[in-house]
Scaffold this motif. Structure first.
Motif, PDB file in Angstrom:
ATOM      1  N   GLU A  92       5.347  74.850  14.377  1.00 41.24           N
ATOM      2  CA  GLU A  92       4.375  74.189  13.485  1.00 41.24           C
ATOM      3  C   GLU A  92       4.636  72.689  13.439  1.00 41.24           C
ATOM      4  O   GLU A  92       3.703  71.876  13.502  1.00 41.24           O
ATOM      5  N   ILE A  93       5.880  72.306  13.341  1.00 42.18           N
ATOM      6  CA  ILE A  93       6.215  70.878  13.297  1.00 42.18           C
ATOM      7  C   ILE A  93       5.815  70.194  14.617  1.00 42.18           C
ATOM      8  O   ILE A  93       5.262  69.085  14.601  1.00 42.18           O
TER       9      ILE A  93
ATOM     10  N   LYS B 292      -5.534  59.389  22.416  1.00 42.97           N
ATOM     11  CA  LYS B 292      -4.600  59.051  21.348  1.00 42.97           C
ATOM     12  C   LYS B 292      -3.653  57.965  21.823  1.00 42.97           C
ATOM     13  O   LYS B 292      -3.298  57.883  22.978  1.00 42.97           O
TER      14      LYS B 292
ATOM     15  N   ARG C 206       3.401  71.049  16.602  1.00 41.41           N
ATOM     16  CA  ARG C 206       1.936  70.903  16.585  1.00 41.41           C
ATOM     17  C   ARG C 206       1.539  69.660  15.766  1.00 41.41           C
ATOM     18  O   ARG C 206       0.653  68.909  16.166  1.00 41.41           O
ATOM     19  N   GLU C 207       2.201  69.464  14.642  1.00 44.54           N
ATOM     20  CA  GLU C 207       1.921  68.286  13.812  1.00 44.54           C
ATOM     21  C   GLU C 207       2.248  66.991  14.572  1.00 44.54           C
ATOM     22  O   GLU C 207       1.460  66.044  14.551  1.00 44.54           O
ATOM     23  N   VAL C 208       3.409  66.966  15.221  1.00 43.79           N
ATOM     24  CA  VAL C 208       3.805  65.762  15.975  1.00 43.79           C
ATOM     25  C   VAL C 208       2.824  65.507  17.109  1.00 43.79           C
ATOM     26  O   VAL C 208       2.411  64.364  17.355  1.00 43.79           O
TER      27      VAL C 208
ATOM     28  N   GLU D  92       9.095  77.752  12.596  1.00 47.56           N
ATOM     29  CA  GLU D  92       8.896  76.511  11.841  1.00 47.56           C
ATOM     30  C   GLU D  92       8.799  75.315  12.788  1.00 47.56           C
ATOM     31  O   GLU D  92       7.940  74.436  12.619  1.00 47.56           O
TER      32      GLU D  92
ATOM     33  N   ALA E 133      -0.233  66.164  17.220  1.00 56.22           N
ATOM     34  CA  ALA E 133      -1.535  65.722  16.705  1.00 56.22           C
ATOM     35  C   ALA E 133      -1.551  64.263  16.270  1.00 56.22           C
ATOM     36  O   ALA E 133      -2.607  63.711  15.980  1.00 56.22           O
ATOM     37  N   LEU E 134      -0.376  63.616  16.228  1.00 55.59           N
ATOM     38  CA  LEU E 134      -0.313  62.202  15.791  1.00 55.59           C
ATOM     39  C   LEU E 134      -1.032  61.296  16.748  1.00 55.59           C
ATOM     40  O   LEU E 134      -1.100  61.498  17.918  1.00 55.59           O
TER      41      LEU E 134
END
Length: 150
Positions: free
Chosen positions: A142-143, A2, A145-147, A139, A149-150
């Protein structure tokens, strides 16, 4: 591999928030890394054992690539782990030029005990928080994990 995310120039407030999050993340990671089954094991050595647990046997080159280190560096790490009895090297059945590196039962025990200690430490720390902060952490996980994955 990435690449790093690029965005519009950050405001001073956003830059401060990002820095604070980075520092807090590193501090938490440092506290978690301190919870290990073997005090003398390095983070890099543990990472190799954990990789083998999660992804199964690897060749030396595959391990080096996955951990983003040179083959000679990985060879030193593997030698140390093998001498400690935490992994084995066996010739590949299909290609005798290759050697497969796998966890031993003792190596698996080290990984599982370290994970157990880290989870127990974090669970105790979270238990000490009030319910509203625990909800925020759920919460935030989860956020994050999203960051990631960028």
């Amino acid at each position: 591999m990435k690449t790093t995310a690029t965005a519009a120039p950050a405001t001073p407030e956003l830059a401060t928030e990002a820095s604070e999050l980075r520092i807090a993340t590193f501090r938490l990671a440092r506290r978690l890394r301190a919870q290990r089954a073997i005090d003398t094991m390095s983070d890099g050595q543990f990472a190799v054992l954990a990789t083998l647990k999660v992804h199964g046997p690897h060749t030396l080159g595959e391990l080096a690539e996955r951990e983003r280190v040179s083959a000679p560096s990985m060879n030193r790490t593997v030698n140390c782990l093998e001498e400690s009895g935490w992994l084995t090297r066996t010739p590949d059945e299909r290609d005798r030029r290759k050697v497969n590196i796998a966890l031993t039962g003792e190596g698996l025990d080290v990984v599982e005990e370290t994970v157990r200690r880290r989870d127990a430490w974090l669970e105790a720390a979270i238990t000490a928080l009030p319910d509203d902060k625990r909800a925020i952490l759920r919460e935030a996980a989860e956020i994050m994990r999203e960051v990631a994955a960028l």
